[in-house]
Design a protein around this motif. Structure first.
Motif, PDB file in Angstrom:
ATOM      1  N   ALA A   5       0.779  -1.147   0.078  1.00 47.26           N
ATOM      2  CA  ALA A   5       0.008  -0.049  -0.110  1.00 47.26           C
ATOM      3  C   ALA A   5       0.876   1.205  -0.073  1.00 47.26           C
ATOM      4  O   ALA A   5       2.177   1.125   0.571  1.00 47.26           O
ATOM      5  CB  ALA A   5      -0.881  -0.137   1.204  1.00 47.26           C
ATOM      6  N   LEU A   6       0.300   2.341  -0.436  1.00 45.91           N
ATOM      7  CA  LEU A   6       0.815   3.665  -0.514  1.00 45.91           C
ATOM      8  C   LEU A   6      -0.091   4.660   0.321  1.00 45.91           C
ATOM      9  O   LEU A   6      -1.340   4.462   0.010  1.00 45.91           O
ATOM     10  CB  LEU A   6       1.100   4.365  -1.835  1.00 45.91           C
ATOM     11  CG  LEU A   6       2.203   3.648  -2.756  1.00 45.91           C
ATOM     12  CD1 LEU A   6       2.097   4.496  -4.202  1.00 45.91           C
ATOM     13  CD2 LEU A   6       3.602   3.920  -1.957  1.00 45.91           C
ATOM     14  N   ARG A   7       0.180   5.612   1.049  1.00 45.98           N
ATOM     15  CA  ARG A   7      -0.668   6.346   1.763  1.00 45.98           C
ATOM     16  C   ARG A   7      -0.102   7.639   1.729  1.00 45.98           C
ATOM     17  O   ARG A   7       0.965   7.917   1.930  1.00 45.98           O
ATOM     18  CB  ARG A   7      -0.689   5.656   3.391  1.00 45.98           C
ATOM     19  CG  ARG A   7      -1.595   4.468   3.175  1.00 45.98           C
ATOM     20  CD  ARG A   7      -1.575   4.234   4.918  1.00 45.98           C
ATOM     21  NE  ARG A   7      -0.311   3.913   5.418  1.00 45.98           N
ATOM     22  CZ  ARG A   7       0.377   2.891   5.372  1.00 45.98           C
ATOM     23  NH1 ARG A   7      -0.220   2.155   4.778  1.00 45.98           N
ATOM     24  NH2 ARG A   7       1.655   2.918   6.318  1.00 45.98           N
ATOM     25  N   GLU A  43       0.874  14.353  -7.187  1.00 48.42           N
ATOM     26  CA  GLU A  43       1.505  13.594  -8.453  1.00 48.42           C
ATOM     27  C   GLU A  43       2.801  13.187  -8.379  1.00 48.42           C
ATOM     28  O   GLU A  43       3.043  11.964  -9.063  1.00 48.42           O
ATOM     29  CB  GLU A  43       1.947  14.928  -9.449  1.00 48.42           C
ATOM     30  CG  GLU A  43       0.381  15.637 -10.108  1.00 48.42           C
ATOM     31  CD  GLU A  43       0.653  17.031 -10.677  1.00 48.42           C
ATOM     32  OE1 GLU A  43       1.650  17.220 -11.432  1.00 48.42           O
ATOM     33  OE2 GLU A  43      -0.270  17.632 -10.678  1.00 48.42           O
ATOM     34  N   ARG A  44       3.791  13.711  -7.782  1.00 51.47           N
ATOM     35  CA  ARG A  44       4.926  13.193  -7.464  1.00 51.47           C
ATOM     36  C   ARG A  44       5.033  11.849  -6.730  1.00 51.47           C
ATOM     37  O   ARG A  44       5.608  10.581  -6.898  1.00 51.47           O
ATOM     38  CB  ARG A  44       6.036  13.918  -6.637  1.00 51.47           C
ATOM     39  CG  ARG A  44       7.362  13.669  -6.642  1.00 51.47           C
ATOM     40  CD  ARG A  44       8.291  14.678  -6.278  1.00 51.47           C
ATOM     41  NE  ARG A  44       8.122  14.995  -4.617  1.00 51.47           N
ATOM     42  CZ  ARG A  44       7.837  16.227  -4.552  1.00 51.47           C
ATOM     43  NH1 ARG A  44       7.473  17.287  -5.178  1.00 51.47           N
ATOM     44  NH2 ARG A  44       7.517  16.334  -3.019  1.00 51.47           N
ATOM     45  N   PHE A  45       4.260  11.790  -5.715  1.00 55.12           N
ATOM     46  CA  PHE A  45       3.950  10.697  -4.833  1.00 55.12           C
ATOM     47  C   PHE A  45       3.589   9.323  -5.391  1.00 55.12           C
ATOM     48  O   PHE A  45       3.958   8.546  -5.558  1.00 55.12           O
ATOM     49  CB  PHE A  45       3.062  11.049  -3.565  1.00 55.12           C
ATOM     50  CG  PHE A  45       2.808  10.070  -2.556  1.00 55.12           C
ATOM     51  CD1 PHE A  45       3.671   9.459  -1.492  1.00 55.12           C
ATOM     52  CD2 PHE A  45       1.499   8.971  -2.689  1.00 55.12           C
ATOM     53  CE1 PHE A  45       3.250   8.491  -0.988  1.00 55.12           C
ATOM     54  CE2 PHE A  45       1.126   8.070  -1.914  1.00 55.12           C
ATOM     55  CZ  PHE A  45       2.168   7.692  -1.092  1.00 55.12           C
ATOM     56  N   VAL A  46       2.418   9.663  -6.336  1.00 52.08           N
ATOM     57  CA  VAL A  46       1.674   8.670  -7.119  1.00 52.08           C
ATOM     58  C   VAL A  46       2.610   8.131  -8.193  1.00 52.08           C
ATOM     59  O   VAL A  46       3.137   6.961  -8.428  1.00 52.08           O
ATOM     60  CB  VAL A  46       0.417   9.284  -7.662  1.00 52.08           C
ATOM     61  CG1 VAL A  46      -0.154   8.158  -8.748  1.00 52.08           C
ATOM     62  CG2 VAL A  46      -0.621   9.467  -6.497  1.00 52.08           C
ATOM     63  N   GLY A  49       5.685   6.430  -6.593  1.00 51.71           N
ATOM     64  CA  GLY A  49       5.331   5.137  -5.830  1.00 51.71           C
ATOM     65  C   GLY A  49       4.744   4.172  -6.462  1.00 51.71           C
ATOM     66  O   GLY A  49       4.700   3.006  -6.089  1.00 51.71           O
ATOM     67  N   ALA A  50       4.248   4.410  -7.582  1.00 48.02           N
ATOM     68  CA  ALA A  50       3.279   3.535  -8.384  1.00 48.02           C
ATOM     69  C   ALA A  50       4.201   2.235  -8.782  1.00 48.02           C
ATOM     70  O   ALA A  50       3.810   1.074  -8.627  1.00 48.02           O
ATOM     71  CB  ALA A  50       2.688   4.083  -9.658  1.00 48.02           C
ATOM     72  N   GLY A  51       5.282   2.415  -8.999  1.00 49.09           N
ATOM     73  CA  GLY A  51       6.431   1.139  -9.506  1.00 49.09           C
ATOM     74  C   GLY A  51       6.599   0.384  -8.322  1.00 49.09           C
ATOM     75  O   GLY A  51       7.089  -0.677  -8.515  1.00 49.09           O
ATOM     76  N   ARG A  52       6.273   0.988  -7.168  1.00 45.18           N
ATOM     77  CA  ARG A  52       6.927   0.278  -6.033  1.00 45.18           C
ATOM     78  C   ARG A  52       5.957  -0.770  -5.356  1.00 45.18           C
ATOM     79  O   ARG A  52       6.116  -1.381  -4.541  1.00 45.18           O
ATOM     80  CB  ARG A  52       7.426   1.068  -4.814  1.00 45.18           C
ATOM     81  CG  ARG A  52       8.532   1.926  -5.321  1.00 45.18           C
ATOM     82  CD  ARG A  52       9.052   2.833  -4.549  1.00 45.18           C
ATOM     83  NE  ARG A  52      10.252   3.528  -4.899  1.00 45.18           N
ATOM     84  CZ  ARG A  52      10.768   4.699  -4.389  1.00 45.18           C
ATOM     85  NH1 ARG A  52      10.278   5.190  -3.494  1.00 45.18           N
ATOM     86  NH2 ARG A  52      11.898   5.222  -5.012  1.00 45.18           N
ATOM     87  N   VAL A  53       4.557  -0.328  -5.917  1.00 49.50           N
ATOM     88  CA  VAL A  53       3.600  -1.306  -5.223  1.00 49.50           C
ATOM     89  C   VAL A  53       3.343  -2.520  -6.013  1.00 49.50           C
ATOM     90  O   VAL A  53       2.976  -2.335  -7.425  1.00 49.50           O
ATOM     91  CB  VAL A  53       2.234  -0.342  -5.130  1.00 49.50           C
ATOM     92  CG1 VAL A  53       0.980  -1.238  -4.677  1.00 49.50           C
ATOM     93  CG2 VAL A  53       2.241   0.792  -4.359  1.00 49.50           C
ATOM     94  N   ARG A  54       3.206  -3.734  -5.450  1.00 52.78           N
ATOM     95  CA  ARG A  54       2.951  -4.760  -6.225  1.00 52.78           C
ATOM     96  C   ARG A  54       1.463  -5.103  -6.467  1.00 52.78           C
ATOM     97  O   ARG A  54       0.486  -4.285  -6.164  1.00 52.78           O
ATOM     98  CB  ARG A  54       3.421  -6.038  -5.295  1.00 52.78           C
ATOM     99  CG  ARG A  54       2.798  -6.233  -3.928  1.00 52.78           C
ATOM    100  CD  ARG A  54       3.261  -7.346  -3.399  1.00 52.78           C
ATOM    101  NE  ARG A  54       3.545  -6.924  -2.027  1.00 52.78           N
ATOM    102  CZ  ARG A  54       3.884  -7.608  -0.964  1.00 52.78           C
ATOM    103  NH1 ARG A  54       3.677  -9.101  -1.245  1.00 52.78           N
ATOM    104  NH2 ARG A  54       4.121  -7.416   0.133  1.00 52.78           N
ATOM    105  N   SER A  55       1.116  -5.808  -7.664  1.00 50.84           N
ATOM    106  CA  SER A  55       0.070  -6.135  -8.072  1.00 50.84           C
ATOM    107  C   SER A  55      -1.011  -6.520  -6.992  1.00 50.84           C
ATOM    108  O   SER A  55      -0.699  -7.168  -6.171  1.00 50.84           O
ATOM    109  CB  SER A  55      -0.210  -7.256  -9.153  1.00 50.84           C
ATOM    110  OG  SER A  55      -1.094  -7.436  -9.760  1.00 50.84           O
ATOM    111  N   GLY A  56      -2.097  -5.834  -7.132  1.00 54.82           N
ATOM    112  CA  GLY A  56      -3.250  -6.012  -5.970  1.00 54.82           C
ATOM    113  C   GLY A  56      -3.095  -4.971  -5.067  1.00 54.82           C
ATOM    114  O   GLY A  56      -3.990  -5.007  -4.141  1.00 54.82           O
ATOM    115  N   GLY A  57      -1.785  -4.266  -4.874  1.00 55.16           N
ATOM    116  CA  GLY A  57      -1.579  -3.521  -3.467  1.00 55.16           C
ATOM    117  C   GLY A  57      -2.586  -2.169  -3.747  1.00 55.16           C
ATOM    118  O   GLY A  57      -3.268  -1.906  -4.949  1.00 55.16           O
TER     119      GLY A  57
END
Length: 101
Positions: A5-7, A43-46, A49-57
């Protein structure tokens, strides 16, 4: 293996300062104000961070007023699905959620 997850906390434009409640007065400015448009930090966070979240995260973002559509689009472009904007108890758009494809 990335996080599940990213928050990110609420980030609004600098002009949003006067509308903030006293309770957030202790939060750091970076957590409250996301640049001139209010979405630069998100924008920067997403993006980063998007590449760091695994599938289903999950990505979960607390947003400022009137940012729902713009932030939902950022999240979708970053590769998240089932993106939706949820309201807080005062019926204001306050959160954006998405699941990594």
């Amino acid at each position: 293996r990335g996080p599940r997850a990213l928050r990110c906390g609420r980030c609004g434009p600098g002009g949003d300062r006067e509308s903030l409640s006293r309770e957030v007065g202790f939060d750091p400015e970076e957590a409250l104000f996301g640049g001139a448009s209010g979405t630069e930090v998100i924008e920067r966070f997403v993006r980063d961070g998007a590449g760091r979240v695994r599938s289903g995260g999950l990505v979960a973002l607390e947003i400022g007023m009137e940012q729902g559509a713009a932030v939902a689009e950022l999240v979708e472009v970053a590769g998240f699905e089932a993106v939706n904007v949820e309201k807080d108890l005062a019926e204001r758009e306050r959160f954006v959620f998405g699941r990594k494809a």
